[in-house]
Design an enzyme around this catalytic site. Structure first.
Site, PDB file in Angstrom:
ATOM      1  NE  ARG A 228      -9.220  -9.091   7.472  1.00  0.00           N
ATOM      2  CZ  ARG A 228      -9.144  -8.213   8.467  1.00  0.00           C
ATOM      3  NH1 ARG A 228      -8.756  -6.978   8.232  1.00  0.00           N
ATOM      4  NH2 ARG A 228      -9.449  -8.568   9.683  1.00  0.00           N
TER       5      ARG A 228
ATOM      6  CG  ASP B   3     -13.242   4.151  10.474  1.00  0.00           C
ATOM      7  OD1 ASP B   3     -13.259   3.686  11.641  1.00  0.00           O
ATOM      8  OD2 ASP B   3     -12.586   3.617   9.549  1.00  0.00           O
TER       9      ASP B   3
HETATM   10  C1  LIG Z   1     -11.073  -1.809  15.965  1.00  0.00           C
HETATM   11  S1  LIG Z   1     -11.909  -0.439  15.258  1.00  0.00           S
HETATM   12  C2  LIG Z   1     -12.265   0.512  16.717  1.00  0.00           C
HETATM   13  C3  LIG Z   1     -13.672   1.049  16.722  1.00  0.00           C
HETATM   14  C4  LIG Z   1     -14.060   1.825  17.989  1.00  0.00           C
HETATM   15  N1  LIG Z   1     -13.227   2.985  18.172  1.00  0.00           N
HETATM   16  C5  LIG Z   1     -13.999   0.941  19.199  1.00  0.00           C
HETATM   17  O1  LIG Z   1     -13.113   1.083  20.031  1.00  0.00           O
HETATM   18  O2  LIG Z   1     -14.847   0.049  19.314  1.00  0.00           O
HETATM   19  C6  LIG Z   1     -10.556   0.481  14.528  1.00  0.00           C
HETATM   20  C7  LIG Z   1     -11.026   1.479  13.470  1.00  0.00           C
HETATM   21  O3  LIG Z   1      -9.939   2.355  13.161  1.00  0.00           O
HETATM   22  C8  LIG Z   1     -10.023   2.687  11.796  1.00  0.00           C
HETATM   23  N2  LIG Z   1      -8.706   3.178  11.324  1.00  0.00           N
HETATM   24  C9  LIG Z   1      -7.571   2.483  11.105  1.00  0.00           C
HETATM   25  N3  LIG Z   1      -6.605   3.281  10.627  1.00  0.00           N
HETATM   26  C10 LIG Z   1      -7.137   4.528  10.566  1.00  0.00           C
HETATM   27  C11 LIG Z   1      -6.636   5.794  10.138  1.00  0.00           C
HETATM   28  N4  LIG Z   1      -5.381   5.951   9.671  1.00  0.00           N
HETATM   29  N5  LIG Z   1      -7.465   6.864  10.195  1.00  0.00           N
HETATM   30  C12 LIG Z   1      -8.737   6.730  10.656  1.00  0.00           C
HETATM   31  N6  LIG Z   1      -9.274   5.560  11.055  1.00  0.00           N
HETATM   32  C13 LIG Z   1      -8.482   4.464  11.014  1.00  0.00           C
HETATM   33  C14 LIG Z   1     -10.442   1.372  11.147  1.00  0.00           C
HETATM   34  O4  LIG Z   1     -11.020   1.572   9.868  1.00  0.00           O
HETATM   35  C15 LIG Z   1     -11.423   0.803  12.170  1.00  0.00           C
HETATM   36  O5  LIG Z   1     -12.762   1.086  11.849  1.00  0.00           O
END
Ligand SMILES: C[S@@+](CC[C@H](N)C(=O)[O-])C[C@H]1O[C@@H](n2cnc3c(N)ncnc32)[C@H](O)[C@@H]1O
Length: 282
Positions: free
Chosen positions: A42, A150
């Site tokens: 990545r 996000d």
């Molecule tokens: C797997 S996705 C989940 C998306 C959606 N909530 C769902 O359940 O389908 C996880 C998301 O969490 C975000 N994320 C990870 N660490 C984070 C943080 N410290 N603060 C805010 N968002 C975060 C990532 O960028 C990613 O877009």
């Protein structure tokens, strides 16, 4: 020459440690050793974009003053953004019930606030918006607002645009697709795309927000969707998040987590369990 060296540059243990430490400190992401190959692939494009020959040079760069801006690219490359419409559909049944209960007070001038915390590419807040608008024809006249945030500004930008290639539209029932999306021009690969209609997007505000940093929101929410986000955090980080989420909820509000996420024990953080992976403040 750099391209040749880059192609053969592997992620050495010291660089892995430095990257994992920075990711943990800045975003709460925990990167297990077994993720080294994933991180290597990545981040290679970041080395290429910066003209750096190998991972030790990249680590020196991110640790330097000049490299501070690179941190957001690093976090963006390491986060997992998988999402889909109406994921864990039982949560949307619970949301529908909550909205049905609140309709009389909404029609009498009340408000409804929902937060999609970790909204990724926007399927979650749009699924929430469709659930609301589907409840009553006058929904768009009521005081409803969805905040979608996000850590990754790239996914927030994508979410804000609200345009999805057909392969990402799985999960949207045909009737909703016809009602809430318009066919958009094909994407670069020639795949048909669908654009969320303005009345759907009008309910949602999109902003980048790191859950580990201070939150600027002043008022509480009726529902918070924080699903499939804390799964990437260690227990210590999760435990710092629960009281903060609790504080952002109205006393009759609801917190939705992902299917493999738990608050344990919920009482220790002022919650009681409702439906599976659904929590209410005590
Ligand atoms: C797997 S996705 C989940 C998306 C959606 N909530 C769902 O359940 O389908 C996880 C998301 O969490 C975000 N994320 C990870 N660490 C984070 C943080 N410290 N603060 C805010 N968002 C975060 C990532 O960028 C990613 O877009």
């Amino acid at each position: 020459m750099i391209a040749d060296r880059l192609a053969s540059s592997t992620l050495d243990p010291d660089s892995f440690r430095a990257i994992a430490e920075l990711a943990y400190r800045e975003s709460g992401l925990t990167l297990a050793d077994k993720k080294a190959t994933m991180i290597q692939s990545r981040l290679r494009h970041r080395l290429r974009a910066l003209g750096l020959p190998d991972f030790p040079s990249y680590c020196r760069f991110i640790q330097s003053d000049r490299g501070q801006d690179e941190h957001r690219h690093l976090i963006s490359a390491l986060t997992t953004n998988v999402s889909h419409f109406f994921r864990e559909s039982h949560h949307f049944d619970t949301l529908r019930d909550l909205v049905a209960q609140r309709l009389p007070s909404l029609r009498a001038g009340g408000s409804l606030r929902i937060w999609s915390a970790g909204c990724s590419n926007g399927q979650e807040p749009l699924s929430i918006a469709m659930t609301l608008l589907d409840q009553a024809p006058d929904m768009h006249k009521l005081d409803l607002r969805i905040l979608a945030t996000d850590i990754d500004p790239n996914v927030v930008r994508f979410a804000r645009a609200g345009i999805y290639p057909e392969r990402l539209m799985n999960g949207v029932p045909d009737a909703m697709r016809a009602r809430y999306f318009t066919v958009h021009q094909d994407d670069k690969a020639g795949e048909p795309c669908f654009a969320a209609r303005p009345e759907l997007k009008a309910l949602i505000r999109y902003n980048p927000l790191n859950l580990l940093k201070p939150w600027p929101m002043k008022s509480r929410f009726d529902a918070i969707f924080c699903r499939n986000v804390v799964i990437y955090f260690d227990l210590e980080t999760q435990c710092t998040l629960w009281p903060r989420l609790h504080q952002m909820l109205h006393k009759n509000g609801v917190l939705f987590l992902g299917h493999s996420e738990r608050i344990a024990p919920p009482e220790a953080f002022g919650f009681r369990v409702g439906e599976p992976t659904t929590y209410h403040p005590n």
